[in-house]
Structure formats: C-alpha cells, structure tokens
Design a protein around this motif. Structure first.
Motif, PDB file in Angstrom:
ATOM      1  N   THR A 177      80.069 115.189  89.488  1.00  0.00           N
ATOM      2  CA  THR A 177      80.012 116.172  90.619  1.00  0.00           C
ATOM      3  C   THR A 177      79.418 115.602  91.727  1.00  0.00           C
ATOM      4  O   THR A 177      79.315 116.246  93.010  1.00  0.00           O
TER       5      THR A 177
ATOM      6  N   GLU B 180      89.619 113.314  93.777  1.00  0.00           N
ATOM      7  CA  GLU B 180      89.382 114.934  93.654  1.00  0.00           C
ATOM      8  C   GLU B 180      90.799 115.555  93.381  1.00  0.00           C
ATOM      9  O   GLU B 180      90.753 116.471  92.689  1.00  0.00           O
ATOM     10  N   GLU B 181      91.880 115.280  93.951  1.00  0.00           N
ATOM     11  CA  GLU B 181      93.154 115.861  93.793  1.00  0.00           C
ATOM     12  C   GLU B 181      93.423 115.608  92.246  1.00  0.00           C
ATOM     13  O   GLU B 181      94.017 116.520  91.388  1.00  0.00           O
ATOM     14  N   TYR B 182      93.415 114.547  91.507  1.00  0.00           N
ATOM     15  CA  TYR B 182      93.743 114.094  90.355  1.00  0.00           C
ATOM     16  C   TYR B 182      92.971 114.849  89.543  1.00  0.00           C
ATOM     17  O   TYR B 182      93.332 115.292  88.314  1.00  0.00           O
ATOM     18  N   MET B 183      91.618 114.871  90.001  1.00  0.00           N
ATOM     19  CA  MET B 183      90.777 115.855  88.903  1.00  0.00           C
ATOM     20  C   MET B 183      90.929 117.117  88.773  1.00  0.00           C
ATOM     21  O   MET B 183      90.459 117.890  87.589  1.00  0.00           O
ATOM     22  N   HIS B 184      91.912 117.741  89.612  1.00  0.00           N
ATOM     23  CA  HIS B 184      92.203 119.060  89.528  1.00  0.00           C
ATOM     24  C   HIS B 184      93.490 119.289  88.593  1.00  0.00           C
ATOM     25  O   HIS B 184      93.985 120.286  88.491  1.00  0.00           O
TER      26      HIS B 184
ATOM     27  N   GLU C 187      95.513 119.820  85.407  1.00  0.00           N
ATOM     28  CA  GLU C 187      95.124 120.553  84.178  1.00  0.00           C
ATOM     29  C   GLU C 187      95.253 119.516  82.810  1.00  0.00           C
ATOM     30  O   GLU C 187      95.839 118.608  82.680  1.00  0.00           O
TER      31      GLU C 187
ATOM     32  N   ARG D  95      87.403 127.795  80.292  1.00  0.00           N
ATOM     33  CA  ARG D  95      87.973 128.301  81.839  1.00  0.00           C
ATOM     34  C   ARG D  95      89.373 128.962  81.722  1.00  0.00           C
ATOM     35  O   ARG D  95      90.291 128.781  81.130  1.00  0.00           O
TER      36      ARG D  95
ATOM     37  N   ARG E  61      90.867 121.963  83.394  1.00  0.00           N
ATOM     38  CA  ARG E  61      91.266 120.864  84.450  1.00  0.00           C
ATOM     39  C   ARG E  61      90.434 119.477  83.752  1.00  0.00           C
ATOM     40  O   ARG E  61      89.592 119.732  83.239  1.00  0.00           O
TER      41      ARG E  61
ATOM     42  N   MET F 249      88.468 117.677  85.548  1.00  0.00           N
ATOM     43  CA  MET F 249      87.096 117.734  86.216  1.00  0.00           C
ATOM     44  C   MET F 249      86.469 118.833  85.266  1.00  0.00           C
ATOM     45  O   MET F 249      84.990 118.494  84.774  1.00  0.00           O
ATOM     46  N   ASP F 250      86.892 119.725  84.684  1.00  0.00           N
ATOM     47  CA  ASP F 250      85.967 120.648  83.667  1.00  0.00           C
ATOM     48  C   ASP F 250      85.477 119.942  82.535  1.00  0.00           C
ATOM     49  O   ASP F 250      84.493 119.914  82.192  1.00  0.00           O
TER      50      ASP F 250
END
Length: 297
Positions: free
Chosen positions: A137, A160-164, A166, A194, A199, A201-202
């Motif tokens: 983070t 960050e786009e890739y980390m979102h 699913e 979630r 995702r 990132m999660d």
C-alpha cells in the motif's frame, strides 16, 4: 546422654498425670500382627481423633487398577470431545466454503498477474514481481514491480490499474483462502473477503498483513533454530532498513512470520489443489534464476 540411653528429648518431657500416656494407647496396636495393622490402615493413615471414625484401609491393587482405568476413560472422553469440537469446526468451515463459493469445486481461469512466472514468461505476458515482505500500500515501498512485454517497467498508475483486476476474469470471488506451500508459513492461511469481488491488490495486501505479524513467544520457541539462523536475522534487519520511519517499532516488535522465509519472499503466482479445493501459492528466492535479470532492489 539422651542419645546413649535411647530416649529422645521430646520423650523425656514429664507427662501430665491427668492425661493418659499416648505411648500406652499404642501398645494394643503394637501387639497386633503387622498384616492386620496394614489392613486396618494404621500404617497409612493415623487415627482421626476429631471425627472418631476408624481409619480407612489402604486401597488394594484391584482398587488402584479400577481407579487408573476410570482416569484413562475420563481422559479419553475429554480427548474425543475436543476432537469432535475440532471436526465440527472443520465441517462448518467446509460448508461455509462450499455454499458461499461453490466455484471452489473446480479450478477457474485466473487473471494473468496471478499466474506462475514460468507460464507468464512462456506466453509473453507482463511480469509482476511482488515482494511479500514489503507493504504494497506504500507508494515508495517498491513492493510491486511490473515489467512489460517490451522490457520496460510499468509506471505507477499502470501498476495500480493492473492491481484492480479481479481474481478471475470470468468468475467473481467474494471469499478466498490461500495457503503458502512453504512449510515455514504452513500454520497461517491467508483469508481474503470482499463482497464486491476480490482484486489482485486485496490478495497482495492480505498476504502482507498475514505474515507481517510478530512471532509470539510460543511460535518463536517452536521455530527457534530457524529464527536464530543468520539468514533469518539478516531478513529481519533488511525489513527494518526498508522502513526507516518504523525501524524502532519493528525493532521493539521483533521478528515476524515473514522473516522465517529469509530471502524467499517473491510471490510466484497461485495454483489450484483439487484434492482440498483450495488455491495455494509459492515463494521464490529474491535472486532466483526463475525471475531472470529483473530485481526488486
């Protein structure tokens, strides 16, 4: 002297004439056969003057065997009760896993950042490098790096786009349990939930949170040989150096679970174990040949 006459200092004290001599009270007992004395309990329990009850006889060997068997049965019932409680918890968890996410019955397509390195490299996909010992983070942590197909490193906004993305491009997961294949971390599963869909990132954040936990005294004792090794100690100091603002706090908390992995902290994608219907993941050494020339630091 008292010792030469065979009379103790205590026995030489004059007796009150009004009180009977206790030695005289024992004379009838002394005349009894030793086997009778033992049966009456005189050798194992003194006469109870207050209750005026006759002393209980020493338990026989048969009685001792009966008591021992009763204790063994009691302990067995307790163990069986604890085993049943654990099995109920396992069945409850399996039912929860099955009915909350029936897709765990079979493997589903996963988003490309969660595929193993070898598959990504073979199929010409971008390479995602996640160091689980560093907080994903924090923008300055360099925990996540993505090398694109042309060899260029992806910008932070693209990362960050890739980390979102699913977990699966075809199926939405709302709950997921990941298990690390390395035995050092076998005691701690990673549980992600979630409602709006899990995702990438999660997953990365929960992996970091799960293993960035200080070892308890019992855990340290169970792993003391590994924790005291030079490679794990170096991993601890390296983790502290990556967080200069938190160095004192990290030093006070001591070694964490992730330090047990030494330099094997690179996330190598997820795999599906059909036998236990669970996804698991592997960790690679930081400078392993599996990641080619790319480095996190």
């Amino acid at each position: 002297s008292n010792s030469s006459s065979g009379i103790s200092a205590r026995s030489s004290v004059p007796q009150d004439p009004a009180q009977p001599d206790p030695r005289q009270q024992l004379l009838p007992v002394a005349k009894l056969d030793p086997k009778v004395i033992q049966a009456l309990g005189y050798l194992t329990r003194p006469y109870n003057e207050e209750s005026k009850q006759a002393p209980r006889a020493a338990p026989s060997s048969d009685e001792l065997d009966t008591q021992r068997e009763a204790l063994i049965r009691h302990n067995q019932r307790e163990k069986e009760g604890m085993r049943e409680i654990v099995q109920q918890q396992i069945r409850s968890w399996k039912r929860r896993l099955q009915y909350s996410d029936p897709r765990m019955d079979q493997e589903v397509e996963r988003t490309w950042p969660l595929l193993e390195y070898a598959k990504r490299r073979t199929e010409g996909m971008p390479m995602v490098f996640f160091d689980i010992s560093r907080d994903p983070t924090l923008l300055s942590s360099d925990s996540i790096r993505i090398v694109l197909e042309d060899g260029q490193e992806a910008s932070r906004p693209l990362v960050e786009e890739y980390m979102h993305l699913e977990f699966s491009p075809t199926t939405r997961f709302t709950m997921l349990t990941l298990k690390c294949e390395q035995s050092e971390l076998d005691n701690w599963d990673v549980v992600i939930q979630r409602p709006d869909g899990i995702r990438i990132m999660d997953i990365f954040e929960e992996i970091f949170r799960t293993y960035n936990v200080p070892l308890t005294p019992k855990e340290y004792y169970n792993q003391h040989q590994l924790a005291a090794s030079s490679v794990c100690q170096q991993a601890f100091f390296r983790r502290a150096s990556h967080n200069p603002d938190l160095m004192d706090e990290i030093g006070d908390k001591g070694m964490s679970r992730i330090d047990l992995m030494a330099d094997r902290t690179l996330f190598n994608g997820t795999f599906f174990n059909a036998d236990i219907r669970q996804y698991h993941f592997q960790l690679l050494q930081q400078h392993s040949e599996d990641i080619g020339s790319s480095r996190l630091y």
